[in-house]
Design a protein around this motif. Structure first.
Motif, short mmCIF file in Angstrom:
data_model
loop_
_atom_site.label_atom_id
_atom_site.label_comp_id
_atom_site.label_asym_id
_atom_site.label_seq_id
_atom_site.Cartn_x
_atom_site.Cartn_y
_atom_site.Cartn_z
N THR A 11 0.83 -1.20 0.00
CA THR A 11 0.00 0.00 0.00
C THR A 11 0.87 1.25 0.00
N LEU A 12 0.22 2.38 -0.19
CA LEU A 12 0.92 3.65 -0.10
C LEU A 12 1.48 3.83 1.31
N ARG A 13 0.69 3.45 2.31
CA ARG A 13 1.14 3.55 3.71
C ARG A 13 2.44 2.75 3.91
N TYR A 14 2.46 1.53 3.42
CA TYR A 14 3.66 0.70 3.54
C TYR A 14 4.85 1.36 2.84
N SER A 15 4.62 1.88 1.64
CA SER A 15 5.71 2.49 0.88
C SER A 15 6.28 3.71 1.59
N ILE A 16 5.41 4.53 2.18
CA ILE A 16 5.87 5.70 2.92
C ILE A 16 6.69 5.26 4.13
N LEU A 17 6.17 4.32 4.90
CA LEU A 17 6.89 3.86 6.09
C LEU A 17 8.20 3.18 5.73
N HIS A 18 8.20 2.42 4.65
CA HIS A 18 9.43 1.77 4.19
C HIS A 18 10.49 2.82 3.85
N GLY A 19 10.07 3.88 3.15
CA GLY A 19 11.00 4.95 2.79
C GLY A 19 11.55 5.66 4.01
N LEU A 20 10.70 5.91 5.00
CA LEU A 20 11.15 6.58 6.23
C LEU A 20 12.10 5.67 7.01
N HIS A 21 11.80 4.39 7.05
CA HIS A 21 12.67 3.44 7.74
C HIS A 21 14.04 3.39 7.05
N ASP A 22 14.04 3.39 5.74
CA ASP A 22 15.29 3.36 4.98
C ASP A 22 16.13 4.61 5.28
N GLU A 23 15.48 5.77 5.35
CA GLU A 23 16.20 7.00 5.68
C GLU A 23 16.78 6.92 7.09
N ALA A 24 16.04 6.33 8.03
CA ALA A 24 16.55 6.18 9.40
C ALA A 24 17.78 5.28 9.41
N ASP A 25 17.77 4.24 8.60
CA ASP A 25 18.94 3.36 8.49
C ASP A 25 20.16 4.15 8.02
N HIS A 26 19.96 4.99 7.02
CA HIS A 26 21.07 5.78 6.49
C HIS A 26 21.57 6.78 7.54
N GLN A 27 20.66 7.33 8.32
CA GLN A 27 21.07 8.26 9.37
C GLN A 27 21.99 7.54 10.36
N GLY A 28 21.66 6.32 10.71
CA GLY A 28 22.51 5.54 11.60
C GLY A 28 23.86 5.25 10.99
N GLU A 29 23.88 4.98 9.70
CA GLU A 29 25.15 4.73 9.01
C GLU A 29 26.02 5.98 9.02
N ILE A 30 25.41 7.12 8.79
CA ILE A 30 26.17 8.38 8.79
C ILE A 30 26.73 8.66 10.19
N TYR A 31 25.93 8.41 11.21
CA TYR A 31 26.41 8.60 12.58
C TYR A 31 27.62 7.70 12.86
N LEU A 32 27.55 6.46 12.43
CA LEU A 32 28.66 5.55 12.62
C LEU A 32 29.91 6.03 11.87
N LEU A 33 29.74 6.49 10.65
CA LEU A 33 30.88 7.01 9.89
C LEU A 33 31.50 8.22 10.59
N LYS A 34 30.66 9.09 11.15
CA LYS A 34 31.18 10.25 11.88
C LYS A 34 32.00 9.80 13.09
N LYS A 35 31.52 8.81 13.80
CA LYS A 35 32.26 8.29 14.96
C LYS A 35 33.58 7.67 14.53
N MET A 36 33.56 6.92 13.44
CA MET A 36 34.79 6.30 12.95
C MET A 36 35.79 7.37 12.50
N TYR A 37 35.31 8.41 11.84
CA TYR A 37 36.19 9.48 11.38
C TYR A 37 36.81 10.21 12.58
N ALA A 38 35.99 10.50 13.59
CA ALA A 38 36.49 11.19 14.78
C ALA A 38 37.54 10.35 15.48
N LYS A 39 37.30 9.05 15.56
CA LYS A 39 38.26 8.16 16.21
C LYS A 39 39.56 8.15 15.42
#
Length: 86
Positions: free
Chosen positions: A53-81
């Motif tokens: 459904t459209l609802r599923y597609s929207i939530l899937h997209g938001l979840h995917d963006e949240a995954d990327h945000q976590g990846e970026i946070y991890l990269l920032k931590k690795m870079y700082a280290k």
């Protein structure tokens, strides 16, 4: 920034402030697009092959963006280290 991005070929990157502004603008546009949708519109099947459904597609997209945000946070931590040697 896209699925077919080739970062090694980029010669001019946006500044952090430009990215921040673009993300804030994107959030406003996304919210404005989603808020007026009715439950019936959200329940409409938009991918018949997968029964999604459209609802599923929207939530899937938001979840995917949240995954990327976590990846970026991890990269920032690795870079700082790496930068501090700790």
């Amino acid at each position: 920034f896209s699925w077919h991005s080739e970062p090694a070929t980029v010669t001019s990157w946006p500044t952090v402030d430009q990215v921040r502004i673009a993300l804030r603008d994107q959030l406003q546009r996304l919210t404005a697009a989603i808020e007026p949708l009715s439950p019936q519109q959200l329940a409409k099947v938009v991918d018949a092959a997968r029964g999604r459904t459209l609802r599923y597609s929207i939530l899937h997209g938001l979840h995917d963006e949240a995954d990327h945000q976590g990846e970026i946070y991890l990269l920032k931590k690795m870079y700082a280290k790496r930068a501090t040697g700790k």
